[in-house]
Every structure is written in structure tokens, then in C-alpha cells.
Design an enzyme around this catalytic site. Structure first.
Site, PDB file in Angstrom:
ATOM      1  N   HIS A   1      20.631  -6.867  38.728  1.00 36.20           N
ATOM      2  CA  HIS A   1      20.940  -6.765  40.044  1.00 36.20           C
ATOM      3  C   HIS A   1      20.590  -5.355  40.469  1.00 36.20           C
ATOM      4  O   HIS A   1      21.436  -4.348  40.046  1.00 36.20           O
ATOM      5  CB  HIS A   1      22.271  -6.966  40.625  1.00 36.20           C
ATOM      6  CG  HIS A   1      22.637  -6.943  41.805  1.00 36.20           C
ATOM      7  ND1 HIS A   1      22.022  -8.026  42.780  1.00 36.20           N
ATOM      8  CD2 HIS A   1      23.362  -6.298  42.580  1.00 36.20           C
ATOM      9  CE1 HIS A   1      22.529  -7.793  43.961  1.00 36.20           C
ATOM     10  NE2 HIS A   1      23.170  -6.738  43.870  1.00 36.20           N
TER      11      HIS A   1
ATOM     12  N   HIS B   1      19.345  -2.705  43.776  1.00 35.82           N
ATOM     13  CA  HIS B   1      18.825  -2.224  45.191  1.00 35.82           C
ATOM     14  C   HIS B   1      18.366  -0.844  44.812  1.00 35.82           C
ATOM     15  O   HIS B   1      18.983   0.038  44.880  1.00 35.82           O
ATOM     16  CB  HIS B   1      19.807  -2.048  46.096  1.00 35.82           C
ATOM     17  CG  HIS B   1      20.523  -3.238  46.442  1.00 35.82           C
ATOM     18  ND1 HIS B   1      20.285  -4.555  46.680  1.00 35.82           N
ATOM     19  CD2 HIS B   1      21.867  -3.548  46.207  1.00 35.82           C
ATOM     20  CE1 HIS B   1      21.287  -5.538  46.544  1.00 35.82           C
ATOM     21  NE2 HIS B   1      22.245  -4.734  46.486  1.00 35.82           N
TER      22      HIS B   1
ATOM     23  N   GLN C   1      18.577   2.641  46.767  1.00 36.49           N
ATOM     24  CA  GLN C   1      19.892   3.142  46.900  1.00 36.49           C
ATOM     25  C   GLN C   1      19.908   4.327  45.925  1.00 36.49           C
ATOM     26  O   GLN C   1      21.015   5.113  45.982  1.00 36.49           O
ATOM     27  CB  GLN C   1      21.040   2.204  46.727  1.00 36.49           C
ATOM     28  CG  GLN C   1      21.071   1.137  48.072  1.00 36.49           C
ATOM     29  CD  GLN C   1      22.176   0.400  48.044  1.00 36.49           C
ATOM     30  OE1 GLN C   1      23.242   0.171  47.048  1.00 36.49           O
ATOM     31  NE2 GLN C   1      22.043  -0.788  48.807  1.00 36.49           N
TER      32      GLN C   1
ATOM     33  N   ARG D   1      28.753   1.376  53.598  1.00 34.20           N
ATOM     34  CA  ARG D   1      27.713   0.762  54.078  1.00 34.20           C
ATOM     35  C   ARG D   1      26.928   1.184  55.055  1.00 34.20           C
ATOM     36  O   ARG D   1      25.915   1.246  55.500  1.00 34.20           O
ATOM     37  CB  ARG D   1      28.021  -0.677  54.335  1.00 34.20           C
ATOM     38  CG  ARG D   1      26.979  -1.821  54.635  1.00 34.20           C
ATOM     39  CD  ARG D   1      27.723  -3.084  54.907  1.00 34.20           C
ATOM     40  NE  ARG D   1      28.141  -3.101  56.299  1.00 34.20           N
ATOM     41  CZ  ARG D   1      28.248  -4.387  56.935  1.00 34.20           C
ATOM     42  NH1 ARG D   1      27.984  -5.649  56.347  1.00 34.20           N
ATOM     43  NH2 ARG D   1      28.894  -4.377  58.227  1.00 34.20           N
TER      44      ARG D   1
ATOM     45  N   TYR E   1      15.954  -6.214  50.120  1.00 37.76           N
ATOM     46  CA  TYR E   1      16.238  -6.730  51.523  1.00 37.76           C
ATOM     47  C   TYR E   1      15.679  -5.521  52.498  1.00 37.76           C
ATOM     48  O   TYR E   1      15.744  -6.065  53.872  1.00 37.76           O
ATOM     49  CB  TYR E   1      17.624  -6.956  51.729  1.00 37.76           C
ATOM     50  CG  TYR E   1      18.712  -5.702  51.378  1.00 37.76           C
ATOM     51  CD1 TYR E   1      18.985  -5.006  52.392  1.00 37.76           C
ATOM     52  CD2 TYR E   1      19.463  -5.787  50.160  1.00 37.76           C
ATOM     53  CE1 TYR E   1      19.830  -3.967  51.949  1.00 37.76           C
ATOM     54  CE2 TYR E   1      20.403  -4.833  50.106  1.00 37.76           C
ATOM     55  CZ  TYR E   1      20.527  -3.918  50.869  1.00 37.76           C
ATOM     56  OH  TYR E   1      21.551  -2.947  50.538  1.00 37.76           O
TER      57      TYR E   1
ATOM     58  N   HIS F   1      21.475 -13.319  51.259  1.00 37.28           N
ATOM     59  CA  HIS F   1      21.968 -12.225  50.843  1.00 37.28           C
ATOM     60  C   HIS F   1      23.358 -12.612  50.560  1.00 37.28           C
ATOM     61  O   HIS F   1      24.202 -11.945  49.402  1.00 37.28           O
ATOM     62  CB  HIS F   1      21.925 -11.256  52.089  1.00 37.28           C
ATOM     63  CG  HIS F   1      22.709 -10.098  51.870  1.00 37.28           C
ATOM     64  ND1 HIS F   1      24.121  -9.841  52.168  1.00 37.28           N
ATOM     65  CD2 HIS F   1      22.386  -8.788  51.437  1.00 37.28           C
ATOM     66  CE1 HIS F   1      24.546  -8.833  51.988  1.00 37.28           C
ATOM     67  NE2 HIS F   1      23.627  -7.997  51.543  1.00 37.28           N
TER      68      HIS F   1
ATOM     69  N   ARG G   1      28.068 -14.319  54.428  1.00 42.16           N
ATOM     70  CA  ARG G   1      28.187 -13.666  55.821  1.00 42.16           C
ATOM     71  C   ARG G   1      26.820 -13.358  56.629  1.00 42.16           C
ATOM     72  O   ARG G   1      26.806 -13.239  57.781  1.00 42.16           O
ATOM     73  CB  ARG G   1      29.104 -12.551  55.705  1.00 42.16           C
ATOM     74  CG  ARG G   1      28.473 -11.288  54.580  1.00 42.16           C
ATOM     75  CD  ARG G   1      29.502 -10.324  54.498  1.00 42.16           C
ATOM     76  NE  ARG G   1      29.204  -9.577  53.189  1.00 42.16           N
ATOM     77  CZ  ARG G   1      28.398  -8.577  53.168  1.00 42.16           C
ATOM     78  NH1 ARG G   1      27.773  -8.127  54.164  1.00 42.16           N
ATOM     79  NH2 ARG G   1      28.258  -7.760  52.158  1.00 42.16           N
TER      80      ARG G   1
ATOM     81  N   HIS H   1      25.076 -12.525  46.839  1.00 41.36           N
ATOM     82  CA  HIS H   1      26.277 -11.798  46.817  1.00 41.36           C
ATOM     83  C   HIS H   1      27.532 -12.734  47.182  1.00 41.36           C
ATOM     84  O   HIS H   1      27.643 -13.494  48.007  1.00 41.36           O
ATOM     85  CB  HIS H   1      26.453 -10.619  48.030  1.00 41.36           C
ATOM     86  CG  HIS H   1      25.272  -9.551  47.485  1.00 41.36           C
ATOM     87  ND1 HIS H   1      24.596  -8.831  48.581  1.00 41.36           N
ATOM     88  CD2 HIS H   1      25.089  -8.727  46.444  1.00 41.36           C
ATOM     89  CE1 HIS H   1      23.904  -7.894  47.908  1.00 41.36           C
ATOM     90  NE2 HIS H   1      24.218  -8.003  46.748  1.00 41.36           N
TER      91      HIS H   1
ATOM     92  N   HIS I   1      28.842  -9.924  41.958  1.00 38.83           N
ATOM     93  CA  HIS I   1      30.068  -9.586  42.452  1.00 38.83           C
ATOM     94  C   HIS I   1      31.217 -10.473  42.559  1.00 38.83           C
ATOM     95  O   HIS I   1      31.797 -10.576  43.696  1.00 38.83           O
ATOM     96  CB  HIS I   1      30.099  -8.580  43.678  1.00 38.83           C
ATOM     97  CG  HIS I   1      28.950  -7.346  43.696  1.00 38.83           C
ATOM     98  ND1 HIS I   1      28.891  -6.506  42.949  1.00 38.83           N
ATOM     99  CD2 HIS I   1      28.000  -7.335  44.735  1.00 38.83           C
ATOM    100  CE1 HIS I   1      27.850  -5.761  43.129  1.00 38.83           C
ATOM    101  NE2 HIS I   1      27.413  -6.217  44.289  1.00 38.83           N
TER     102      HIS I   1
ATOM    103  N   ASP J   1      23.148  -2.279  40.539  1.00 42.46           N
ATOM    104  CA  ASP J   1      23.370  -2.343  41.841  1.00 42.46           C
ATOM    105  C   ASP J   1      23.022  -1.017  42.802  1.00 42.46           C
ATOM    106  O   ASP J   1      21.585  -0.937  42.988  1.00 42.46           O
ATOM    107  CB  ASP J   1      24.607  -2.594  42.216  1.00 42.46           C
ATOM    108  CG  ASP J   1      25.047  -3.067  43.460  1.00 42.46           C
ATOM    109  OD1 ASP J   1      24.181  -3.157  44.350  1.00 42.46           O
ATOM    110  OD2 ASP J   1      26.353  -3.697  43.607  1.00 42.46           O
TER     111      ASP J   1
END
Length: 452
Positions: free
Chosen positions: A53, A55, A58, A79, A118, A205, A208, A230, A267, A318
Site C-alpha cells: 500500500h 501513495h 505523499q 488530510r 488516486y 477508495h 465514504r 481503505h 487500515h 502508505d
């Protein structure tokens, strides 16, 4: 040919192992051999882990979010900073950052990566002329570094539980189901130009950021392969989903989707005991990212109950605030010790914690990426890592304790070589393209910092 003085193969520890590789896969594993002049000779050979996992973008934020502001800092305030950061990223930035991240992963001992991708569009949400422009940048970084890529385009349609509209900072992520399916098809065409061990999965994703109908639609359009999501990272997320769908996230997903061995639940932190048991029994992999979860204050995973019921797990980096395989593994165990005020927690019954962590993460990571790897055995991808047992952190340990030493005493400097599906990408502790990849990253950061 690769010759190892010691190796951990599918049948256990062996000495004087020669391994041949053809087409990126292990062709033979022969013990009690004599090295030949043309062999690549290493000390201790292990199956290399998958980083399940990431991203990658970041990584460029590392160190930028560690200043406390008035009030309570949390995942949600972090975030907001991440959203502001993404609006300045160009395709060139994204490729240079990803290349550095993938190189750092390999130097830390990972052979492959699941890139949970994403950032798809321009800052205002307008698609690039090539819908897969940014997926192509990730693929280019994988090609440059030689890492084994499982590319995971992300469906991100809503700004929060209950189909809330996207916020301005989420515009680059947004897709309808139809556009996401088109994006996934384009990503498959792009990744098809990479070596055969690379592939594409999908990543709704989170509950939510999607909705039940959209989740059903993308799963129906997905023929086979990895599905990552997630799930239950934060108490607020759990409360929001329960308020909307009348069930907690893991509970709802297990009841409403065919969660199986293709799935990786990232997670899965805030679960009840019943959810933990049911997730373990589903065959899905728990995608754990201990450094990021600690950095964001997410909370610890319920490891003992999960292992007791046969749960599979793997590790990922992550946010890539720190890329360290050894640190991920020890942070996972230490999070359990701090919570339970006990020692040697992450094992079912008795046994080596290091072996449980390392070998469990090797098997689970390979499963999560849909990658035939995780053990040194004939027919598996040659995802291999060599370590130096003469390092001061390891030199006093017999083979049966090397994984304990690796997980709890060593640093990543003990990594000498890494093969990704037979591609010898790290040699003498350094990636073969380290200088040029690092120079490109520094240039990209100069460009990025001029507009931040």
C-alpha cells in the site's frame, strides 16, 4: 545463477543454495552446491516482501506536517494539508517522486509495490487529454526502477459518507463509475507494456468515498485480480458509515460484498472482536501500514485475535513518510506491546516473532498484489532479498534467529541485493540507477517548492 551461503526456502533454512531464474521466475533451487565463477554470490537470501500500500506522491510531503497548530491535530487536519499539496503536482513531479519512492522501497528490501493511485486529473478536476496520463507516469517510474508494480486505480466519487459532494481539494481524484472503468481500461493498456509480473487491480477508495450501488457496479466490471479498499482507519469514519449504512464499515463490507482472497482491507484498525474474526475467516489480507498509522494517530490493529483465527496480513508504507521495511515490522509488533503491556505478542501460540512477522508479511503481501511470490520456490517470481549476516546487528545470531534480529535489531543497511522478478535492481546496497533517480527527484522538488 544466484549462490547464497544460507537461504530461507519453502522447505526451511538451507546452506549453499544455488538458484536459477528464467523469465523472471525461479527455475531451480538446489542446496549443498558449490559456487561457480559466474554466480552472483550473496550471504543470506530471503523471499523479498511486497509493499502492498503506497501513495507515492505523499513522500514529497514528509516533514511538512509535523508542526502542531491550535486545537487537536488529527488525521483530518493532516488530510487538509495533503489536499492543498496535491493541487501543485504536475505529471513530471508525480513521475519523479514515484521513481524515488520505488527506488527507496527496493533499497529497503521490497521487490514490489501496490500503488493505490488516486490523483488522476488536473487540479480543477478536468481530465488530461490522455485519461491515463498520471497512471502512465506511475508505470514509467516502475519501468525506470524495475520494481514489480500492481497498479491500483482508485474510484473516488464522493467527499464523505452519505454521497457528500467532493470538496475542492478532492477534484483531482473524482470519477464516475463510467469514467473510472474507462480509466482502468487505459491503465491496463499502459501496464501491459511493462514486464509480465506487473498488473492492474482496482481500489474503491473507501465506503465514504463511494456508495453501495457504485461499489457493486465497479466490482461487476472487474473480471479478476486484486481489490483494495481503505476500511475503518479512524473512529470518525466508523461512526459516519454506521450512521449512514446502519453498520460499521468492516461489518457492512463483509455482509454486502464477496470479500475473498483477492481483497486487501487497508487500515482495518477499528474493528470489534467479531469483525476481526470474520475478516480473518474471509481470506482477505489486512493491509497494515504501521509507520503511517502511528504518524497519523490511527491506533493499533487487533493482531492477536486476527492471528488466532488464521488471518492473512501484509505491510505497506502508505504515506511514505519513512520507507523502512524493518521499521514497519518492528512498529507493528511494538504497537501491540504498548497496547497490551506485554512482550512477544504477534504470534499464534509459541514461536519466533520475527519469523511470524516477516514470513507472514511476505505471504500476505504477495497475495494482496496478486503476485506469485512470498516464498523461495520453483515457479514463483524471483522476488529475492539478500542480507549481510556479518553486520553487527546480526553477527551473533544463528540462522533460526536471523529474522528476529532483522525485525528488531537491524537497520535497512543490512540489505545488500534485491531482485524484482529476477531484475537485479539493488547491488551492494544501492539501486543501480540511484544517482540519476535522486538527481531527477531533487530537480522536481526545486520546481515544486517554488510554487508552494
Amino acid at each position: 545463477m544466484i549462490f547464497a551461503k544460507q537461504a530461507l526456502t519453502a522447505t526451511g533454512w538451507g546452506k549453499n543454495i544455488r538458484i536459477s531464474v528464467r523469465g523472471g521466475r525461479i527455475l531451480t533451487v538446489s542446496p549443498d552446491q558449490t559456487p561457480q565463477a559466474t554466480d552472483v554470490q550473496v550471504d543470506v537470501l530471503l523471499p523479498a516482501l511486497a509493499n502492498l500500500h503506497s501513495h507515492s506522491f505523499q513522500r514529497a510531503m514528509a516533514g511538512m506536517t509535523e508542526h502542531r497548530k491550535a486545537g487537536k491535530d488529527s488525521f483530518w487536519t493532516w488530510r487538509d494539508m495533503m489536499y492543498r499539496f496535491t493541487k501543485h503536482l504536475t505529471p513530471e513531479h508525480i513521475e519523479a517522486i514515484a521513481a524515488l519512492v520505488f527506488m527507496e522501497m527496493q533499497e529497503a528490501g521490497y521487490a514490489s509495490v501496490g500503488e493505490f493511485h488516486y490523483v488522476h486529473h488536473q487540479p480543477d478536476g478536468t481530465a488530461y487529454d490522455d485519461l491515463g496520463e498520471l497512471s502512465a507516469r506511475i508505470a514509467a517510474a516502475a519501468a525506470d526502477t524495475g520494481i514489480g508494480l500492481t497498479h491500483l486505480p482508485v474510484l473516488y466519487t464522493y467527499g464523505g459518507a452519505g454521497q457528500a459532494p467532493l470538496q475542492a481539494g478532492q477534484a483531482r481524484f473524482g470519477n464516475t463509475v463510467d469514467r473510472f472503468n474507462a480509466l482502468s481500461a487505459r491503465a491496463r493498456a499502459i501496464v501491459a507494456t511493462l514486464p509480465d509480473d506487473c498488473q492492474v487491480g482496482i481500489a474503491p477508495h473507501s465506503l465514504r468515498a463511494t456508495c453501495p450501488d457504485d461499489l457493486v457496479a465497479v466490482l461487476q466490471a472487474h473480471d479478476a485480480g486484486p481489490v483494495h479498499i481503505h476500511i475503518a482507519e479512524q473512529p470518525k469514519e466508523v461512526a459516519d458509515i454506521a450512521g449512514w449504512l446502519s453498520a460499521r464499515p468492516v461489518e457492512w463490507l463483509l455482509q454486502n460484498a464477496d470479500v475473498s482472497t483477492d481483497w486487501c482491507l487497508i487500515h482495518a484498525t477499528h474493528m470489534t472482536s467479531g469483525e476481526t474474526q470474520n475478516m480473518a475467516k474471509s481470506g482477505a489480507v489486512a493491509g497494515l501500514c504501521p509507520i503511517t498509522e502511528a504518524n497519523l494517530g490511527d491506533g493499533p490493529f487487533n493482531g492477536p485475535t486476527y492471528l488466532l483465527h488464521g488471518g492473512a496480513f501484509g505491510i505497506g508504507s502508505d504515506s511514505n513518510v519513512l520507507i523502512s521495511l524493518t521499521e514497519e515490522l518492528r512498529t507493528l509488533e511494538y504497537s501491540q506491546r504498548l497496547r497490551d503491556m506485554a512482550r512477544n505478542v504477534m504470534v499464534d501460540g509459541e514461536g519466533s516473532i520475527g519469523e511470524t512477522l516477516y514470513c507472514g508479511a511476505a505471504r500476505g503481501g504477495a497475495q494482496a498484489l496478486g503476485r506469485g511470490a512470498g516464498v523461495i520456490a520453483v515457479g514463483e517470481w524471483a522476488d529475492l532479498v539478500a542480507i549481510d549476516s556479518a553486520d553487527p546487528a546480526l553477527c551473533a545470531l544463528p540462522a533460526q534467529q536471523l529474522l528476529d534480529g532483522l525485525c528488531f535489531a537491524a537497520r535497512d543497511r543490512v540489505i545488500t541485493d534485491v531482485w524484482s522478478a529476477g531484475r537485479h535492481c539493488v547491488q551492494a546496497g544501492k539501486h543501480v540507477k540511484s544517482d540519476q533517480i535522486t538527481a531527477a527527484y531533487r530537480s522536481a522538488m526545486c520546481s515544486l517548492m517554488s510554487v508552494l
